[in-house]
Design an enzyme around this catalytic site. Sequence first.
Site, PDB file in Angstrom:
ATOM      1  N   CYS A  48       0.845  -1.190   0.000  1.00 15.70           N
ATOM      2  CA  CYS A  48       0.000   0.000   0.000  1.00 15.70           C
ATOM      3  C   CYS A  48       0.886   1.249   0.000  1.00 15.70           C
ATOM      4  CB  CYS A  48      -0.890  -0.006   1.241  1.00 15.70           C
ATOM      5  SG  CYS A  48      -1.874   1.487   1.412  1.00 15.70           S
ATOM      6  N   CYS A  51       0.392   3.254   3.495  1.00 18.92           N
ATOM      7  CA  CYS A  51       0.788   2.757   4.828  1.00 18.92           C
ATOM      8  C   CYS A  51       1.799   1.620   4.801  1.00 18.92           C
ATOM      9  CB  CYS A  51      -0.448   2.323   5.616  1.00 18.92           C
ATOM     10  SG  CYS A  51      -1.122   0.731   5.095  1.00 18.92           S
ATOM     11  N   CYS A  97      -7.445  -1.167   1.506  1.00 17.14           N
ATOM     12  CA  CYS A  97      -6.390  -1.598   2.425  1.00 17.14           C
ATOM     13  C   CYS A  97      -6.994  -1.660   3.822  1.00 17.14           C
ATOM     14  CB  CYS A  97      -5.234  -0.606   2.401  1.00 17.14           C
ATOM     15  SG  CYS A  97      -4.010  -0.943   3.686  1.00 17.14           S
ATOM     16  N   CYS A 100      -5.149   0.992   6.506  1.00 18.18           N
ATOM     17  CA  CYS A 100      -5.340   2.453   6.482  1.00 18.18           C
ATOM     18  C   CYS A 100      -6.686   2.854   5.879  1.00 18.18           C
ATOM     19  CB  CYS A 100      -4.203   3.132   5.729  1.00 18.18           C
ATOM     20  SG  CYS A 100      -4.230   2.863   3.952  1.00 18.18           S
ATOM     21  N   CYS A 120      -8.201  -5.473  -9.759  1.00 21.20           N
ATOM     22  CA  CYS A 120      -7.831  -4.391 -10.673  1.00 21.20           C
ATOM     23  C   CYS A 120      -7.422  -3.203  -9.809  1.00 21.20           C
ATOM     24  CB  CYS A 120      -9.055  -4.074 -11.534  1.00 21.20           C
ATOM     25  SG  CYS A 120      -8.772  -2.832 -12.773  1.00 21.20           S
TER      26      CYS A 120
HETATM   27 FE    FE Z   1      -2.802   1.089   3.512  1.00 22.18          FE
END
Ligand code: FE
Length: 132
Positions: A48, A51, A97, A100, A120
């Site tokens: 990510c 984060c 995610c 976060c 995607c």
């Molecule tokens: Fe994240």
Amino acid sequence: MAEKIKKSESEWKKELTPEQFNILREKGTERPFSGKHTNNKKKGIYRCAACGNELFLSDAKFDSGTGWPSFTAPISDDMVETEEDMRHGMQRTEVLCPKCGGHLGHVFDDGSKPTGQRFCINSVALDFKEED
Ligand code: FE
């Protein structure tokens, strides 16, 4: 799953680039074929961009031809969160995610073997770390 990150939108705005903020926090979508990871075939791990949470391995990446990085599966099921998304007059499954709460992209069931799924994901929402 590790502790969730709680930050205000103004904190995120300071930390992220305008492009990252638009996608991760405002659920935007990058233009197809515009992202730096779409054609990346190197071996490594995708995290990510907000984060650092580990999301996808290059082993699960496949060429979907859609113009966005596409994966058959996350590293593990609890590495991503999904939610129903009814925006823009479509019924889609949003991928987030879990650490976060950042918007990553969507998942569709027209993917590749072995799962048949296509995660995607926006390049802008991903950091890539090359591994041997
Ligand atoms: Fe994240």
